[in-house]
Motif scaffolding. Structure first.
Motif, PDB file in Angstrom:
ATOM      1  N   HIS A 224      31.488 -72.314 -58.365  1.00 53.44           N
ATOM      2  CA  HIS A 224      30.806 -73.830 -58.259  1.00 53.44           C
ATOM      3  C   HIS A 224      29.870 -73.176 -56.782  1.00 53.44           C
ATOM      4  CE1 HIS A 224      32.125 -76.120 -61.314  1.00 53.44           C
ATOM      5  NE2 HIS A 224      33.209 -76.564 -60.335  1.00 53.44           N
ATOM      6  N   THR A 225      29.064 -73.928 -56.804  1.00 57.58           N
ATOM      7  CA  THR A 225      28.227 -73.469 -55.611  1.00 57.58           C
ATOM      8  C   THR A 225      27.464 -75.147 -54.819  1.00 57.58           C
ATOM      9  OG1 THR A 225      25.907 -73.597 -55.511  1.00 57.58           O
ATOM     10  CG2 THR A 225      27.104 -71.896 -56.267  1.00 57.58           C
ATOM     11  N   THR A 226      27.353 -75.240 -53.928  1.00 54.06           N
ATOM     12  CA  THR A 226      26.739 -76.309 -52.773  1.00 54.06           C
ATOM     13  C   THR A 226      25.208 -76.451 -53.191  1.00 54.06           C
ATOM     14  OG1 THR A 226      26.690 -75.671 -50.745  1.00 54.06           O
ATOM     15  CG2 THR A 226      28.859 -75.849 -51.547  1.00 54.06           C
ATOM     16  N   SER A 227      24.207 -75.416 -54.013  1.00 57.28           N
ATOM     17  CA  SER A 227      22.790 -76.370 -53.703  1.00 57.28           C
ATOM     18  C   SER A 227      22.721 -77.806 -54.682  1.00 57.28           C
ATOM     19  CB  SER A 227      22.781 -74.780 -54.611  1.00 57.28           C
ATOM     20  OG  SER A 227      23.068 -74.862 -56.426  1.00 57.28           O
ATOM     21  N   ALA A 228      23.028 -77.359 -55.724  1.00 64.87           N
ATOM     22  CA  ALA A 228      23.052 -79.199 -55.833  1.00 64.87           C
ATOM     23  C   ALA A 228      23.048 -79.536 -55.506  1.00 64.87           C
ATOM     24  CB  ALA A 228      23.716 -79.339 -57.515  1.00 64.87           C
ATOM     25  N   ALA A 229      23.818 -79.890 -54.315  1.00 61.12           N
ATOM     26  CA  ALA A 229      24.677 -81.332 -53.365  1.00 61.12           C
ATOM     27  C   ALA A 229      23.600 -81.309 -52.241  1.00 61.12           C
ATOM     28  CB  ALA A 229      25.494 -81.259 -52.796  1.00 61.12           C
ATOM     29  N   ARG A 230      22.815 -80.215 -52.203  1.00 60.44           N
ATOM     30  CA  ARG A 230      22.073 -79.346 -50.806  1.00 60.44           C
ATOM     31  C   ARG A 230      20.513 -80.314 -51.342  1.00 60.44           C
ATOM     32  NH1 ARG A 230      24.227 -75.052 -50.624  1.00 60.44           N
ATOM     33  NH2 ARG A 230      22.208 -73.211 -51.179  1.00 60.44           N
ATOM     34  N   GLU A 231      20.389 -79.837 -52.969  1.00 64.76           N
ATOM     35  CA  GLU A 231      18.964 -80.285 -53.535  1.00 64.76           C
ATOM     36  C   GLU A 231      19.236 -81.957 -53.234  1.00 64.76           C
ATOM     37  OE1 GLU A 231      18.060 -78.650 -56.913  1.00 64.76           O
ATOM     38  OE2 GLU A 231      18.537 -76.799 -55.780  1.00 64.76           O
ATOM     39  N   TRP A 232      20.031 -83.174 -53.734  1.00 64.23           N
ATOM     40  CA  TRP A 232      20.294 -84.246 -53.431  1.00 64.23           C
ATOM     41  C   TRP A 232      19.832 -84.519 -52.213  1.00 64.23           C
ATOM     42  CZ3 TRP A 232      24.523 -86.655 -51.310  1.00 64.23           C
ATOM     43  CH2 TRP A 232      24.041 -88.324 -51.067  1.00 64.23           C
ATOM     44  N   ALA A 233      20.897 -84.148 -51.067  1.00 64.50           N
ATOM     45  CA  ALA A 233      20.716 -84.557 -49.682  1.00 64.50           C
ATOM     46  C   ALA A 233      19.866 -84.433 -49.383  1.00 64.50           C
ATOM     47  CB  ALA A 233      21.343 -83.975 -49.223  1.00 64.50           C
ATOM     48  N   LEU A 234      18.341 -83.887 -50.105  1.00 69.55           N
ATOM     49  CA  LEU A 234      16.554 -83.402 -48.829  1.00 69.55           C
ATOM     50  C   LEU A 234      15.761 -84.998 -49.675  1.00 69.55           C
ATOM     51  CD1 LEU A 234      16.389 -79.435 -49.172  1.00 69.55           C
ATOM     52  CD2 LEU A 234      16.728 -81.481 -47.518  1.00 69.55           C
ATOM     53  N   ARG A 235      17.040 -85.270 -51.315  1.00 71.21           N
ATOM     54  CA  ARG A 235      15.879 -85.518 -51.599  1.00 71.21           C
ATOM     55  C   ARG A 235      15.974 -87.079 -51.056  1.00 71.21           C
ATOM     56  NH1 ARG A 235      17.646 -82.567 -56.344  1.00 71.21           N
ATOM     57  NH2 ARG A 235      18.754 -84.506 -56.875  1.00 71.21           N
ATOM     58  N   ASN A 236      17.154 -87.740 -50.742  1.00 68.93           N
ATOM     59  CA  ASN A 236      17.771 -88.718 -50.166  1.00 68.93           C
ATOM     60  C   ASN A 236      17.712 -88.731 -48.128  1.00 68.93           C
ATOM     61  OD1 ASN A 236      18.832 -90.333 -52.542  1.00 68.93           O
ATOM     62  ND2 ASN A 236      18.932 -88.174 -53.400  1.00 68.93           N
ATOM     63  N   LEU A 237      17.608 -87.982 -47.654  1.00 63.23           N
ATOM     64  CA  LEU A 237      17.507 -87.911 -46.145  1.00 63.23           C
ATOM     65  C   LEU A 237      17.158 -89.160 -45.389  1.00 63.23           C
ATOM     66  CD1 LEU A 237      15.578 -84.885 -45.269  1.00 63.23           C
ATOM     67  CD2 LEU A 237      18.079 -84.998 -45.873  1.00 63.23           C
ATOM     68  N   GLU A 238      16.764 -89.649 -46.384  1.00 60.57           N
ATOM     69  CA  GLU A 238      16.174 -91.866 -45.467  1.00 60.57           C
ATOM     70  C   GLU A 238      17.661 -92.766 -45.769  1.00 60.57           C
ATOM     71  OE1 GLU A 238      14.841 -91.976 -49.435  1.00 60.57           O
ATOM     72  OE2 GLU A 238      14.601 -90.675 -48.337  1.00 60.57           O
ATOM     73  N   HIS A 239      18.270 -91.694 -46.531  1.00 64.82           N
ATOM     74  CA  HIS A 239      19.870 -92.955 -46.676  1.00 64.82           C
ATOM     75  C   HIS A 239      20.958 -91.762 -46.074  1.00 64.82           C
ATOM     76  CE1 HIS A 239      17.360 -94.980 -49.534  1.00 64.82           C
ATOM     77  NE2 HIS A 239      17.331 -93.765 -50.414  1.00 64.82           N
ATOM     78  N   PRO A 240      22.156 -92.991 -45.203  1.00 59.66           N
ATOM     79  CA  PRO A 240      23.258 -92.643 -45.421  1.00 59.66           C
ATOM     80  C   PRO A 240      23.784 -91.502 -45.695  1.00 59.66           C
ATOM     81  CG  PRO A 240      23.060 -94.865 -44.697  1.00 59.66           C
ATOM     82  CD  PRO A 240      22.051 -94.318 -45.497  1.00 59.66           C
ATOM     83  N   VAL A 241      24.211 -90.272 -45.578  1.00 64.57           N
ATOM     84  CA  VAL A 241      24.668 -89.223 -46.503  1.00 64.57           C
ATOM     85  C   VAL A 241      26.537 -89.506 -45.836  1.00 64.57           C
ATOM     86  CG1 VAL A 241      24.599 -86.797 -47.457  1.00 64.57           C
ATOM     87  CG2 VAL A 241      23.256 -88.510 -47.253  1.00 64.57           C
ATOM     88  N   SER A 242      26.932 -88.947 -46.752  1.00 62.62           N
ATOM     89  CA  SER A 242      28.696 -88.864 -46.217  1.00 62.62           C
ATOM     90  C   SER A 242      29.453 -87.729 -46.639  1.00 62.62           C
ATOM     91  CB  SER A 242      30.004 -90.309 -46.113  1.00 62.62           C
ATOM     92  OG  SER A 242      30.283 -90.077 -47.990  1.00 62.62           O
ATOM     93  N   LEU A 243      29.937 -86.588 -46.583  1.00 63.99           N
ATOM     94  CA  LEU A 243      30.799 -85.999 -46.558  1.00 63.99           C
ATOM     95  C   LEU A 243      31.062 -86.057 -48.372  1.00 63.99           C
ATOM     96  CD1 LEU A 243      32.217 -83.803 -44.035  1.00 63.99           C
ATOM     97  CD2 LEU A 243      30.199 -83.226 -45.335  1.00 63.99           C
TER      98      LEU A 243
END
Length: 332
Positions: A224-243
């Motif tokens: 498993h990689t973290t690439s999908a999570a990074r893509e999701w975070a980039l689409r949601n930068l304006e929202h609070p993102v927890s670990l």
């Protein structure tokens, strides 16, 4: 005084100083990155020339030579001097002892000229005394030797590049791309640097503080990689993102996700997220008239005060100063 070497005084003048044993890829980096930077009016922003202490044929570490037309006189006119690596020679330079021809070439560089190195080119800057009392880096395999030869230099083996204002150093070959993009971004803003990155098909930004050695640049099969999570975070930068949220998206515990993220990206999820938000803010400040508090919300910082704090920490200037600088440049 002979005729000018650089022919376009309206452009930022970059001299790439090469030596026998040159790595051809490193020679191409400044020409490709800075040579392709263009203004909003599609005008070149840099003039990039290659020079040597003695013009003529320069050996590379491959099976061909490079013919260099310009000698050290180019250094006297340059706004930026870049020294690529020549591995067969670099680590032989010791404190303050450059070969006479190279020492004479360095003596032509005007005070205040921005000087940068790629990979083991840092040994040349150190031998010239430019790194004394400063932080610097070089290829990870040569960092210990740089420390031993130049104890006055604060060598950091764990970063891609170091910006000390008028002197910059970078790690291995690919980090030369990061360094040149960083200089373009510093000179002309994120929009210009991002355009060059798109044309070159490279990431527009890797933080200079990112580790040189990424443990898992290519995921192992079935891992498993973290690439999908990074893509999701980039689409949601304006929202609070927890670990917890990106970890759950990758079906990992927070601890496993954090470890895997650092292995793949070379930095922590929190630091990476802040960097992406700063980049989003830079883009909005350059390309829109949104007020600073709106930029802060759109970039995910929430408040103008938080944006100012992170922006100044990352770039050393306020959002307002950044906007005035680069919107004015774009308008011109």
């Amino acid at each position: 005084m002979g005729p000018a070497v650089f022919r376009h005084p309206e452009r930022h003048r970059v001299a790439v100083l090469v030596r026998d044993g040159l790595l051809p890829l490193e020679l191409g980096i400044p020409h490709r990155i800075m040579g392709k930077a263009r203004s909003a009016a599609d005008e070149p922003l840099y003039e990039v020339l290659t020079c040597a202490a003695e013009p003529g044929e320069v050996r590379t570490d491959a099976d061909f030579t490079v013919r260099v037309e310009h000698g050290p006189e180019a250094l006297a006119e340059a706004d930026t001097v870049i020294v690529p690596a020549a591995h067969e020679r670099d680590e032989s330079y010791t404190g303050g002892r450059l070969p006479p021809a190279l020492a004479d070439a360095f003596a032509r560089i005007r005070p205040g000229t921005r000087t940068a190195s790629i990979c083991t080119g840092a040994f040349v800057l150190a031998a010239a005394g430019l790194l004394d009392g400063r932080r610097a880096t070089t290829h990870w395999s040569a960092c210990e030797r740089l420390k031993r030869l130049y104890p006055a230099v604060a060598v950091d083996p764990d970063v891609l590049y170091v910006d000390e204002g008028d002197v910059l150093t970078s790690a291995g070959v690919a980090s030369g791309i990061d360094l040149c993009l960083h200089m373009v971004r510093t000179d002309h803003g994120a929009a210009v640097a991002n355009d060059v990155a798109r044309r070159t098909v490279v990431p527009p930004h890797r933080d200079g503080g990112q580790a040189q050695f990424v443990r898992r640049p290519v995921p192992e099969p079935q891992l498993h990689t973290t690439s999908a999570a990074r893509e999701w975070a980039l689409r949601n930068l304006e929202h609070p993102v927890s670990l917890r949220e990106p970890a759950e998206r990758e079906s990992m515990s927070v601890r496993t996700f954090t470890r895997r993220f650092r292995e793949e990206v070379g930095t922590s999820p929190q630091r990476w997220l802040v960097r992406q938000r700063v980049e989003r803010a830079r883009h909005l400040l350059e390309s829109s008239d949104l007020p600073v508090d709106r930029v802060a919300r759109e970039a995910g910082f929430g408040t103008a005060a938080s944006l100012r704090q992170h922006f100044h920490s990352a770039l050393g200037v306020s959002p307002g100063t950044y906007r005035r600088t680069f919107r004015t440049t774009a308008d011109r």
